[in-house]
Write a protein that holds these residues in place. Structure first.
Motif, short mmCIF file in Angstrom:
data_model
loop_
_atom_site.label_atom_id
_atom_site.label_comp_id
_atom_site.label_asym_id
_atom_site.label_seq_id
_atom_site.Cartn_x
_atom_site.Cartn_y
_atom_site.Cartn_z
N ASP A 77 0.87 -1.45 0.31
CA ASP A 77 -0.06 -0.05 0.06
C ASP A 77 0.81 1.15 -0.31
O ASP A 77 1.98 1.03 -0.44
CB ASP A 77 -0.90 -0.06 0.82
N ASP A 78 0.14 2.17 0.19
CA ASP A 78 0.84 3.94 0.14
C ASP A 78 2.31 3.88 1.04
O ASP A 78 3.29 3.94 1.10
CB ASP A 78 0.20 5.12 0.11
N ASP A 79 1.93 4.04 2.24
CA ASP A 79 2.24 4.25 3.71
C ASP A 79 3.71 3.09 3.06
O ASP A 79 4.91 2.93 3.51
CB ASP A 79 1.85 2.98 4.96
N LYS A 80 3.61 1.43 3.03
CA LYS A 80 4.75 0.71 2.99
C LYS A 80 5.18 1.59 1.84
O LYS A 80 6.94 1.12 0.97
CB LYS A 80 4.17 -0.91 2.31
N HIS B 278 -0.49 8.84 -2.83
CA HIS B 278 0.20 8.91 -1.92
C HIS B 278 1.39 8.26 -2.56
O HIS B 278 2.71 8.60 -2.71
CB HIS B 278 -0.02 8.93 -1.31
N GLY B 279 1.84 6.57 -2.70
CA GLY B 279 2.74 5.88 -3.38
C GLY B 279 3.64 6.63 -4.34
O GLY B 279 4.51 6.64 -4.51
N ALA B 280 2.58 6.75 -5.33
CA ALA B 280 2.68 6.95 -6.81
C ALA B 280 3.90 8.20 -6.49
O ALA B 280 4.70 8.88 -7.20
CB ALA B 280 1.29 6.82 -7.37
N GLN B 281 3.53 9.43 -5.59
CA GLN B 281 4.14 10.68 -5.14
C GLN B 281 5.30 10.16 -5.10
O GLN B 281 6.83 10.60 -5.76
CB GLN B 281 3.58 11.44 -4.52
#
Length: 433
Positions: A235-238, A265-268
Motif C-alpha cells: 500500500d501507500d505507506d509501505k 501517495h505511493g505514486a508521489q
C-alpha cells in the motif's frame, strides 16, 4: 615309444588389459573417500574429471560446493532433483542453477519460529559465489497455535489481517540478501501458493515489519539491478518506505510493483524515485493510482533522463493524469514505451498525445487499449502521426476508434516499423541501433 602329454590350464578370457592401473585404483579410492578427504585441486585435469564423474550427487554441499566446479557434476545434481531444467535461464551454468533453486526452495518453505534459521545462514558461504537471481513466489507465515474459534465469522473479511499482524511476520531477508555479493535480480511475492481450503486473508499479509526488513535488505544489496515485488498488497505507506530506501540505489534499473495496492501517495514517492535514480523500467500495472499520482509520476518523468519504459495499465489516471503524462513527454527524451491501457482515457488525452506524436522522436510504443478515445480521439492521434517516423507500435484495441482511422494509423505505424527494420539490415554490425 614313450609319449609325454602336457596340459596347460588357462582362463581364455584373462588378459593383462583387465588389470586396472594403479593410478586408476587410486582415483577410485579418492572418489570413494571424497567426503572424508576431498582431494581434487592437486590432480591433473583429466584425473579430476574421472574422480568427479564417480562422485555421488548426495554428497553434502559443505564438501562439494566450493571444491567441485565441473559443470557435468552439477548437471547431474540438477537433473536428478528437478524434472524441468532450462540452463539458459541461469547463464548456461548448472552450478548457478543448482544453488539458486536450492536456496529458493528453502526460502519458499521456511516457517518462521519453526524452521531453524541456520538452514539458510549455513548455506550462505556455500552459495554466495553463484547466486545471481532469486525468484521466491511464496513466503509462509508462522504456524498458528491459538487458532480462534470465532475465525468463521472473519473468514471472508480483511479484519482477520489485523488480528494476524502480531504473529504473521515472514522470514527476514536482512541477514541473507546483503550477504550475496553477486545478486542482481530479486523477485518476491508475499503470499501462499496452493493454500486450498485453508485460505485466510492473513496468509497474504505483508506486514509493516516485513516491509521495513525488506527495505533495509534491498538498500544494502548494492549490485541489485532488477527488483520485483508483486501481488503482495503493497500500500501507500509501505511504498513510501520502499521508495525512500531505493531512492539513491547505485545499480537499480528495473522496478516491478504490479498487482498491488499503490495509490496516489505511493505514486508521489515513486515520482521522486524516478527523478533521483537511474531507473529504466517501472511497472505499476493493476494498482490504484488516480490523477494525482499520475501527475506526480509525470513530474518525475519530465525530470528523468533514464526511464525508458512505464506501465500504468489497469489504474485510474483518467484524463487529468493522462494529459499530465502527455505534457511531460513533450520534453522527456528517454521514454520509449508507455502503457496506458484501461485507464478511462478519452479525447482530451488523445489531443495532448497528438502534439506528443508530432514532436517526440523517442517514443517507440504506446498502448491506449481498452479506453474511450472514440472517433475524435482517433482522428487527433492520426493528425499527430502524419509526420511521425519513429513510433513503431500504437495499440488501439477496444479504444472505440473508427475503423477507417484505425486502418490509416496502422499503415503509418507499419511503415515506420518497416523503415526501422530495413535500416537495421543495412546498418553495419559494429554500429549501435
Amino acid at each position: 615309444s614313450f609319449y609325454t602329454r602336457r596340459c596347460i590350464t588357462e582362463d581364455p578370457s584373462w588378459s593383462l588389459v583387465t588389470v586396472p592401473h594403479l593410478s586408476e585404483l587410486c582415483l577410485q579410492h579418492i572418489a570413494h573417500n571424497f567426503q572424508q578427504n576431498p582431494i581434487l585441486s592437486c590432480l591433473l585435469p583429466e584425473d579430476q574429471k574421472k574422480v568427479v564423474d564417480r562422485l555421488s550427487t548426495s554428497l553434502p554441499l559443505t564438501v562439494t560446493a566450493n571444491i567441485v566446479n565441473h559443470e557435468d557434476y552439477w548437471e547431474r545434481c540438477c537433473k536428478e532433483r528437478w524434472q524441468v531444467c532450462d540452463v539458459s535461464n541461469y547463464g548456461d551454468s548448472w552450478k548457478r542453477m543448482f544453488f539458486e533453486r536450492h536456496l529458493e526452495n528453502i526460502l519458499r518453505f521456511f516457517i518462521p519460529n519453526t524452521t531453524d534459521p541456520n538452514e539458510v545462514l549455513e548455506l550462505i558461504p556455500l552459495c554466495q559465489g553463484y547466486v545471481r537471481k532469486l525468484e521466491i513466489n511464496q513466503f509462509l507465515p508462522p504456524l498458528r497455535v491459538d487458532h480462534k474459534e470465532k475465525s468463521n465469522d472473519l473468514s471472508d473479511t480483511e479484519n482477520e489481517t489485523e488480528l494476524g499482524e502480531v504473529y504473521m511476520h515472514h522470514y527476514d531477508l536482512k541477514p541473507l540478501i546483503p550477504a550475496l555479493p553477486h545478486l542482481e535480480e530479486l523477485h518476491l511475492t508475499y503470499g501462499v501458493k496452493s493454500c486450498g481450503m485453508n485460505f485466510e486473508w492473513s496468509l497474504f499479509n505483508f506486514t509493516e515489519l516485513d516491509c521495513s526488513n525488506l527495505a533495509a535488505a534491498v538498500k544494502m544489496c548494492r549490485n541489485l539491478k532488477v527488483f520485483k515485488l508483486t501481488r503482495s498488497k503493497v500500500d501507500d505507506d509501505k511504498m513510501k518506505l520502499l521508495a525512500r530506501n531505493l531512492q539513491y540505489h547505485p545499480c537499480l534499473l528495473e522496478l516491478d510493483l504490479s498487482h498491488n495496492l499503490i495509490g496516489d501517495h505511493g505514486a508521489q514517492a515513486l515520482g521522486k524515485l524516478i527523478s533521483h535514480s537511474r531507473l529504466e523500467t517501472l511497472d505499476l500495472c493493476n494498482n490504484q493510482i488516480c490523477h494525482l499520482g499520475a501527475q506526480a509520476l509525470a513530474q518525475g518523468l519530465a525530470e528523468s533522463s533514464t526511464l525508458t519504459s512505464l506501465n500504468l495499465r489497469l489504474n485510474f489516471v483518467e484524463n487529468k493524469g493522462g494529459k499530465a503524462i502527455g505534457r511531460a513527454l513533450l520534453t522527456n527524451t528517454s521514454l520509449r514505451s508507455l502503457h496506458l491501457g484501461s485507464n478511462n482515457l478519452s479525447e482530451p488525452t488523445a489531443a495532448v498525445f497528438s502534439q506528443v506524436l508530432a514532436q517526440n522522436t523517442t517514443l517507440r510504443s504506446i498502448n491506449f487499449s481498452c479506453n474511450h478515445l472514440r472517433l475524435d480521439g482517433g482522428k487527433k492521434l492520426l493528425e499527430g502521426l502524419t509526420n511521425n517516423k519513429t513510433l513503431t507500435e500504437l495499440d488501439l484495441r477496444h479504444a472505440e476508434v473508427e475503423q477507417e482511422t484505425d486502418f490509416l494509423i496502422h499503415q503509418i505505424v507499419w511503415a515506420n516499423r518497416e523503415a526501422v527494420r530495413r535500416g537495421s539490415l543495412q546498418r553495419p554490425a559494429t554500429e549501435p541501433p
